[in-house]
Design a protein around this motif. Structure first.
Motif, PDB file in Angstrom:
ATOM      1  N   ARG A  49       0.836  -1.205   0.000  1.00 17.17           N
ATOM      2  CA  ARG A  49       0.000   0.000   0.000  1.00 17.17           C
ATOM      3  C   ARG A  49       0.874   1.259   0.000  1.00 17.17           C
ATOM      4  NH1 ARG A  49      -5.417  -1.327   1.789  1.00 17.17           N
ATOM      5  NH2 ARG A  49      -5.746   0.488   3.109  1.00 17.17           N
ATOM      6  N   ALA A  50       1.927   1.237   0.802  1.00 18.49           N
ATOM      7  CA  ALA A  50       2.814   2.402   0.888  1.00 18.49           C
ATOM      8  C   ALA A  50       3.519   2.668  -0.447  1.00 18.49           C
ATOM      9  CB  ALA A  50       3.839   2.192   1.998  1.00 18.49           C
ATOM     10  N   GLU A  51       3.955   1.612  -1.113  1.00 16.60           N
ATOM     11  CA  GLU A  51       4.623   1.778  -2.407  1.00 16.60           C
ATOM     12  C   GLU A  51       3.670   2.350  -3.451  1.00 16.60           C
ATOM     13  OE1 GLU A  51       6.176  -2.174  -3.054  1.00 16.60           O
ATOM     14  OE2 GLU A  51       8.208  -1.540  -2.485  1.00 16.60           O
ATOM     15  N   VAL A  70       8.375   2.262  11.556  1.00 15.80           N
ATOM     16  CA  VAL A  70       9.621   2.805  11.025  1.00 15.80           C
ATOM     17  C   VAL A  70      10.198   1.879   9.958  1.00 15.80           C
ATOM     18  CG1 VAL A  70      11.989   3.453  11.626  1.00 15.80           C
ATOM     19  CG2 VAL A  70      10.110   4.068  13.156  1.00 15.80           C
ATOM     20  N   ASP A  71      10.053   0.555  10.150  1.00 15.36           N
ATOM     21  CA  ASP A  71      10.601  -0.393   9.168  1.00 15.36           C
ATOM     22  C   ASP A  71       9.939  -0.237   7.804  1.00 15.36           C
ATOM     23  OD1 ASP A  71       8.219  -1.361  10.259  1.00 15.36           O
ATOM     24  OD2 ASP A  71       8.816  -3.458  10.203  1.00 15.36           O
ATOM     25  N   VAL A  72       8.628  -0.024   7.803  1.00 18.79           N
ATOM     26  CA  VAL A  72       7.913   0.180   6.538  1.00 18.79           C
ATOM     27  C   VAL A  72       8.350   1.493   5.886  1.00 18.79           C
ATOM     28  CG1 VAL A  72       5.636   0.541   5.493  1.00 18.79           C
ATOM     29  CG2 VAL A  72       5.947  -1.221   7.243  1.00 18.79           C
ATOM     30  N   ALA A  73       8.504   2.535   6.683  1.00 19.40           N
ATOM     31  CA  ALA A  73       8.954   3.828   6.156  1.00 19.40           C
ATOM     32  C   ALA A  73      10.326   3.705   5.505  1.00 19.40           C
ATOM     33  CB  ALA A  73       8.984   4.866   7.278  1.00 19.40           C
ATOM     34  N   LEU A  74      11.214   2.965   6.149  1.00 20.94           N
ATOM     35  CA  LEU A  74      12.553   2.756   5.586  1.00 20.94           C
ATOM     36  C   LEU A  74      12.485   1.908   4.322  1.00 20.94           C
ATOM     37  CD1 LEU A  74      14.541   2.105   8.892  1.00 20.94           C
ATOM     38  CD2 LEU A  74      14.735   4.110   7.412  1.00 20.94           C
ATOM     39  N   ALA A  75      11.611   0.908   4.329  1.00 27.08           N
ATOM     40  CA  ALA A  75      11.506  -0.001   3.181  1.00 27.08           C
ATOM     41  C   ALA A  75      11.079   0.727   1.912  1.00 27.08           C
ATOM     42  CB  ALA A  75      10.515  -1.129   3.498  1.00 27.08           C
ATOM     43  N   VAL A  76      10.201   1.720   2.047  1.00 28.81           N
ATOM     44  CA  VAL A  76       9.685   2.425   0.859  1.00 28.81           C
ATOM     45  C   VAL A  76      10.290   3.820   0.705  1.00 28.81           C
ATOM     46  CG1 VAL A  76       7.531   1.136   0.994  1.00 28.81           C
ATOM     47  CG2 VAL A  76       7.646   3.417   2.016  1.00 28.81           C
ATOM     48  N   ASP A  77      11.203   4.201   1.602  1.00 29.22           N
ATOM     49  CA  ASP A  77      11.803   5.537   1.605  1.00 29.22           C
ATOM     50  C   ASP A  77      10.719   6.615   1.661  1.00 29.22           C
ATOM     51  OD1 ASP A  77      13.862   7.414   1.668  1.00 29.22           O
ATOM     52  OD2 ASP A  77      13.955   7.565  -0.523  1.00 29.22           O
ATOM     53  N   ALA A  78       9.836   6.471   2.639  1.00 29.43           N
ATOM     54  CA  ALA A  78       8.774   7.461   2.851  1.00 29.43           C
ATOM     55  C   ALA A  78       9.370   8.756   3.381  1.00 29.43           C
ATOM     56  CB  ALA A  78       7.736   6.908   3.825  1.00 29.43           C
ATOM     57  N   ASP A  79       8.546   9.792   3.401  1.00 28.31           N
ATOM     58  CA  ASP A  79       9.024  11.098   3.862  1.00 28.31           C
ATOM     59  C   ASP A  79       9.052  11.234   5.377  1.00 28.31           C
ATOM     60  OD1 ASP A  79       9.288  12.510   1.213  1.00 28.31           O
ATOM     61  OD2 ASP A  79       7.190  11.906   1.109  1.00 28.31           O
ATOM     62  N   GLY A  80       8.383  10.310   6.077  1.00 25.61           N
ATOM     63  CA  GLY A  80       8.381  10.406   7.523  1.00 25.61           C
ATOM     64  C   GLY A  80       7.526   9.355   8.185  1.00 25.61           C
ATOM     65  N   VAL A  81       7.464   9.445   9.513  1.00 23.10           N
ATOM     66  CA  VAL A  81       6.727   8.492  10.350  1.00 23.10           C
ATOM     67  C   VAL A  81       5.940   9.275  11.394  1.00 23.10           C
ATOM     68  CG1 VAL A  81       6.961   6.654  12.091  1.00 23.10           C
ATOM     69  CG2 VAL A  81       8.407   6.622  10.055  1.00 23.10           C
ATOM     70  N   HIS A  82       4.739   8.774  11.688  1.00 22.34           N
ATOM     71  CA  HIS A  82       3.970   9.330  12.799  1.00 22.34           C
ATOM     72  C   HIS A  82       3.824   8.256  13.867  1.00 22.34           C
ATOM     73  CE1 HIS A  82       1.239  12.213  14.688  1.00 22.34           C
ATOM     74  NE2 HIS A  82       0.646  11.129  15.168  1.00 22.34           N
TER      75      HIS A  82
END
Length: 215
Positions: A49-51, A70-82
């Motif tokens: 979903r994130a990708e 945080v692991d999902v954010a790192l996996a897809v190189d998202a802009d941030g985490v809440h």
């Protein structure tokens, strides 16, 4: 400076096709930030979903924020985490994410609010402003009075969370809060683009902040 004004939090009950349609329309309508929430614990589905949403947001200037993981954010190189209060500690999350990613934290009472100012976070989510069916475990309801108090006691950007809709948004925006986070008011609208545009117009009309140019 990040634009938190109209912060869409996605509905984890929607399938990927509907989710993408909602986000695409909401961004056209003026949403300034998108947070993907996935509470089912299926990390592969979360990453998928994130990708998909990251690709959809590419070139729009709207940041992609990942809820909790945080692991999902790192996996897809998202802009941030809440983060919530029971998630990974903000200090560890910051170490993993690095200095250039956005890090937000929900605070649910005055003690958490005060403690958050010692943490390496970029913004605070004040939860919950009003009662909401999407979050039943809230510690307190801040209300407009609590929101105004929080605005007077922080140097961090504040995003109002919980029970916000077209009926109360003008009063919330008038406090000068930096952003409002919404789920159902956009995700469950029959026409998410028009819903987002109406909400954005309400915010821009009533906020005392200088209006930033539209996306």
């Amino acid at each position: 400076m990040s634009d938190y004004r109209l912060y869409l939090v996605t509905d984890d009950q929607q399938d990927l096709t509907n989710l993408c349609q909602v986000v695409k329309q909401a961004v056209r309508g003026g949403v300034t930030m998108v947070q993907i929430r996935e509470k089912h614990g299926d990390v592969r589905a979360f990453i998928q979903r994130a990708e998909a949403i990251k690709q959809l947001l590419s070139g729009t200037g709207v940041p992609l924020i990942i809820n909790d993981r945080v692991d999902v954010a790192l996996a897809v190189d998202a802009d941030g985490v809440h983060l919530g209060q029971s998630d990974m500690p903000a200090t560890i999350a910051r170490q993993l994410l690095g200095a250039d990613k956005l890090l937000g934290l929900s605070v649910e009472n005055e003690q958490q609010f005060q403690a958050a100012h010692q943490l390496p976070v970029d913004y605070l989510g004040l939860s919950a402003i009003f009662a909401t069916p999407t979050k039943t475990d809230t510690v307190k309801h801040w209300g407009l009075e609590g929101l105004t108090w929080a605005m007077q006691h922080t140097r961090l950007p504040l995003v109002a969370i919980g029970g916000l809709n077209q009926g109360n948004l003008a009063r919330v925006a008038a406090t000068g809060v930096d952003g409002v986070a919404l789920v159902s008011a956009i995700s469950h609208a029959s026409q998410p683009e028009q819903a987002a545009r109406a909400l954005r117009d309400l915010i821009d009309a009533h906020s005392p902040h200088k209006v930033i140019a539209n996306n």
